[in-house]
Scaffold this active site. Structure first.
Site, PDB file in Angstrom:
ATOM      1  N   CYS A 113       0.813  -1.225   0.000  1.00  0.00           N
ATOM      2  CA  CYS A 113       0.000   0.000   0.000  1.00  0.00           C
ATOM      3  C   CYS A 113       0.846   1.274   0.000  1.00  0.00           C
ATOM      4  O   CYS A 113       0.333   2.356  -0.274  1.00  0.00           O
ATOM      5  CB  CYS A 113      -0.955   0.007   1.186  1.00  0.00           C
ATOM      6  SG  CYS A 113      -2.072  -1.400   1.186  1.00  0.00           S
ATOM      7  N   HIS A 259      -2.969   7.448   2.049  1.00  0.00           N
ATOM      8  CA  HIS A 259      -3.457   6.110   1.693  1.00  0.00           C
ATOM      9  C   HIS A 259      -4.723   5.829   2.498  1.00  0.00           C
ATOM     10  O   HIS A 259      -4.761   6.051   3.705  1.00  0.00           O
ATOM     11  CB  HIS A 259      -2.382   5.077   2.009  1.00  0.00           C
ATOM     12  CG  HIS A 259      -2.905   3.678   1.989  1.00  0.00           C
ATOM     13  ND1 HIS A 259      -3.643   3.190   0.934  1.00  0.00           N
ATOM     14  CD2 HIS A 259      -2.836   2.682   2.905  1.00  0.00           C
ATOM     15  CE1 HIS A 259      -3.990   1.945   1.203  1.00  0.00           C
ATOM     16  NE2 HIS A 259      -3.523   1.605   2.390  1.00  0.00           N
ATOM     17  N   ASN A 289     -10.032   0.045   0.279  1.00  0.00           N
ATOM     18  CA  ASN A 289      -8.584   0.170   0.274  1.00  0.00           C
ATOM     19  C   ASN A 289      -8.063  -0.289  -1.091  1.00  0.00           C
ATOM     20  O   ASN A 289      -8.053  -1.483  -1.378  1.00  0.00           O
ATOM     21  CB  ASN A 289      -8.015  -0.693   1.413  1.00  0.00           C
ATOM     22  CG  ASN A 289      -6.498  -0.672   1.483  1.00  0.00           C
ATOM     23  OD1 ASN A 289      -5.839  -0.199   0.560  1.00  0.00           O
ATOM     24  ND2 ASN A 289      -5.955  -1.194   2.561  1.00  0.00           N
TER      25      ASN A 289
HETATM   26  O1  UT7 Z   1      -3.309  -0.802   3.862  1.00  0.00           O
HETATM   27  C1  UT7 Z   1      -2.938  -1.553   4.965  1.00  0.00           C
HETATM   28  C2  UT7 Z   1      -3.804  -2.769   4.958  1.00  0.00           C
HETATM   29  N1  UT7 Z   1      -4.635  -3.063   6.043  1.00  0.00           N
HETATM   30  C3  UT7 Z   1      -5.138  -2.228   6.972  1.00  0.00           C
HETATM   31  O2  UT7 Z   1      -4.899  -1.083   7.041  1.00  0.00           O
HETATM   32  C4  UT7 Z   1      -6.047  -2.834   7.999  1.00  0.00           C
HETATM   33  C5  UT7 Z   1      -5.864  -2.236   9.350  1.00  0.00           C
HETATM   34  N2  UT7 Z   1      -6.813  -2.776  10.286  1.00  0.00           N
HETATM   35  C6  UT7 Z   1      -8.116  -2.493  10.250  1.00  0.00           C
HETATM   36  O3  UT7 Z   1      -8.555  -1.751   9.415  1.00  0.00           O
HETATM   37  C7  UT7 Z   1      -9.003  -3.092  11.306  1.00  0.00           C
HETATM   38  O4  UT7 Z   1      -8.201  -3.759  12.259  1.00  0.00           O
HETATM   39  C8  UT7 Z   1     -10.067  -4.058  10.721  1.00  0.00           C
HETATM   40  C9  UT7 Z   1     -11.115  -3.268   9.983  1.00  0.00           C
HETATM   41  C10 UT7 Z   1      -9.412  -5.055   9.804  1.00  0.00           C
HETATM   42  C11 UT7 Z   1     -10.754  -4.799  11.852  1.00  0.00           C
HETATM   43  O5  UT7 Z   1     -11.311  -3.873  12.765  1.00  0.00           O
HETATM   44  P1  UT7 Z   1     -11.079  -4.046  14.341  1.00  0.00           P
HETATM   45  O6  UT7 Z   1     -11.863  -3.024  14.994  1.00  0.00           O
HETATM   46  O7  UT7 Z   1      -9.576  -4.054  14.552  1.00  0.00           O
HETATM   47  O8  UT7 Z   1     -11.716  -5.454  14.601  1.00  0.00           O
HETATM   48  P2  UT7 Z   1     -11.020  -6.773  15.167  1.00  0.00           P
HETATM   49  O9  UT7 Z   1     -10.062  -7.336  14.172  1.00  0.00           O
HETATM   50  O10 UT7 Z   1     -10.529  -6.484  16.523  1.00  0.00           O
HETATM   51  O11 UT7 Z   1     -12.268  -7.723  15.233  1.00  0.00           O
HETATM   52  C12 UT7 Z   1     -13.361  -7.450  16.095  1.00  0.00           C
HETATM   53  C13 UT7 Z   1     -14.436  -8.481  15.821  1.00  0.00           C
HETATM   54  C14 UT7 Z   1     -13.900  -9.912  15.779  1.00  0.00           C
HETATM   55  O12 UT7 Z   1     -14.858 -10.748  16.393  1.00  0.00           O
HETATM   56  P3  UT7 Z   1     -14.626 -11.290  17.898  1.00  0.00           P
HETATM   57  O13 UT7 Z   1     -13.333 -12.043  17.832  1.00  0.00           O
HETATM   58  O14 UT7 Z   1     -14.569 -10.069  18.751  1.00  0.00           O
HETATM   59  O15 UT7 Z   1     -15.822 -12.132  18.117  1.00  0.00           O
HETATM   60  C15 UT7 Z   1     -13.855 -10.207  14.302  1.00  0.00           C
HETATM   61  O16 UT7 Z   1     -13.989 -11.589  14.023  1.00  0.00           O
HETATM   62  O17 UT7 Z   1     -15.036  -8.226  14.540  1.00  0.00           O
HETATM   63  C16 UT7 Z   1     -15.040  -9.445  13.797  1.00  0.00           C
HETATM   64  N3  UT7 Z   1     -14.982  -9.136  12.381  1.00  0.00           N
HETATM   65  C17 UT7 Z   1     -16.057  -8.891  11.637  1.00  0.00           C
HETATM   66  N4  UT7 Z   1     -17.368  -8.860  11.947  1.00  0.00           N
HETATM   67  C18 UT7 Z   1     -18.233  -8.558  10.960  1.00  0.00           C
HETATM   68  C19 UT7 Z   1     -13.876  -9.026  11.609  1.00  0.00           C
HETATM   69  N5  UT7 Z   1     -14.249  -8.720  10.344  1.00  0.00           N
HETATM   70  C20 UT7 Z   1     -15.582  -8.625  10.349  1.00  0.00           C
HETATM   71  C21 UT7 Z   1     -16.537  -8.329   9.340  1.00  0.00           C
HETATM   72  N6  UT7 Z   1     -17.844  -8.289   9.697  1.00  0.00           N
HETATM   73  N7  UT7 Z   1     -16.201  -8.057   8.079  1.00  0.00           N
END
Ligand code: UT7
Length: 332
Positions: A113, A259, A289
């Protein structure tokens, strides 16, 4: 002294729209979760017969038109991509041929990215030393073919697209007033954190086998929470460093071109820098993204919307797998 100016911008997003509602039918997710956690409402998906270089060329043409030059005028093409048409040759080689940029040498830069920021920095060096007079920098990424469409952690985040910038030299004596153009770029890498964002299979370490395909190891694997924390810290640090190099304070920034990975990442970065959110061009609600494409797409949109005025201070920032990240300061 000669420095590099951005004299043309262009962008391209495939016409197929994939909404959050479409994804609700694919994986266990909701429109509300995606909006609240990421800010994304929809993203674009390339057509089956469309490749990364096709999108790159679509972004390049309007950038060349804005710059008022022909493909044959180009000396250099640098494409930031980690989703090239094929492992070999480079995506840039296909772009060079499709554009008919017969005088240009062309290569890819792999910084995920951060790819377009890295590509911009590389091309800037060639232009400032005089080895290239006209350079085309492209960020083009087709992640929809490298996603596990059953993994809700990743498949909701990415979109396909391309953005392009044309660079040319400008001499300080050409202008009255403070120097314009790319004032500096500041790139960083920390490979110790490589494992938090990878496509593990399909390379030399884990060649493509039936098992790799079965386990979907040829798709994006990410520890989102770790990437999130790393991103906020790194972008704040590199932006402070980039501004300090020119004796600038965050309060003097007119525009942030960043980005677009997650709205919450950007809000956290802007809050820590004390830069008002209105100064940051936001488009991830409609594209998701787009990896290396997002920075040049954002610059193109901000410019064509009439937001950038001569003399404005722009800070660019990007972060991606590697981890790679960086910032640039541009006086428009
Ligand atoms: O360009 C660089 C590339 N990547 C990034 O920049 C990504 C950076 N990270 C993020 O944007 C965020 O960490 C995410 C959007 C990927 C995730 O958000 P978060 O607030 O960090 O959520 P989390 O990973 O802590 O997950 C919280 C919960 C989990 O469930 P449990 O374990 O609490 O039961 C996940 O399984 O949300 C769940 N979850 C979802 N639920 C519904 C993860 N993805 C999804 C989804 N829909 N798509």
């Amino acid at each position: 002294m000669e420095r590099t100016q951005i004299v043309g911008t262009g962008s391209y997003a495939p016409s197929r729209v994939l909404t959050n509602q479409d994804l609700e039918r694919l994986v266990d997710t909701t429109d509300a979760w995606i909006r609240e956690r990421t800010g994304i409402e929809e993203r674009r998906q390339a057509a089956p017969d469309e490749s990364t270089s096709d999108m790159a060329v679509q972004a390049a043409r309007p950038a060349l038109a804005m710059a008022g030059i022909q493909p044959e005028d180009l000396d250099l093409i640098v494409v930031g991509t980690v989703t090239p048409d094929m492992p070999m040759p480079s995506c840039a080689a296909f772009v060079q041929a499709k554009l008919g940029a017969r005088r240009a040498f062309a290569f890819d830069v792999a910084a995920a990215c951060s790819g377009s920021l890295y590509a911009l920095s590389v091309a800037d060096q060639f232009v400032r030393t005089g080895q290239a007079r006209r350079a085309l920098v492209i960020g083009a990424e087709l992640f929809s073919r490298s996603l596990d469409w059953s993994d809700r952690n990743t498949c909701v985040l990415f979109g396909d697209g391309a953005g392009a910038l044309v660079l040319a030299p400008v001499s300080d004596t050409d202008d009255s007033g403070p120097p314009r153009g790319i004032l500096s770029t500041h790139l960083r890498t920390d490979g110790a954190h490589a494992e938090i964002l990878t496509i593990p299979g399909g390379g030399s370490r884990m060649p493509m086998t039936e098992e790799v395909l079965h386990e979907r190891l040829n798709t994006v694997h990410m520890n989102g929470r770790e990437v999130f924390k790393f991103a906020v810290r790194a972008l704040v640090d590199s932006t402070h460093e980039a501004l300090a190099a020119h004796g600038l304070e965050p309060g003097q920034v007119d525009h942030v071109i960043a980005h677009q990975a997650n709205l919450r990442i950007l809000e956290a970065v802007l809050a820590r820098l004390e830069i008002p959110r209105e100064k940051c061009w936001l488009n991830l609600h409609k594209y998701g993204n787009t990896s290396s494409a997002s920075l040049p797409i954002s610059l193109d949109e901000a410019l064509r919307a009439g937001r950038l005025k001569r003399g404005d201070i722009i800070v660019m920032m990007a972060i991606g797998a590697g981890m790679t990240w960086g910032s640039a300061v541009v006086r428009w």
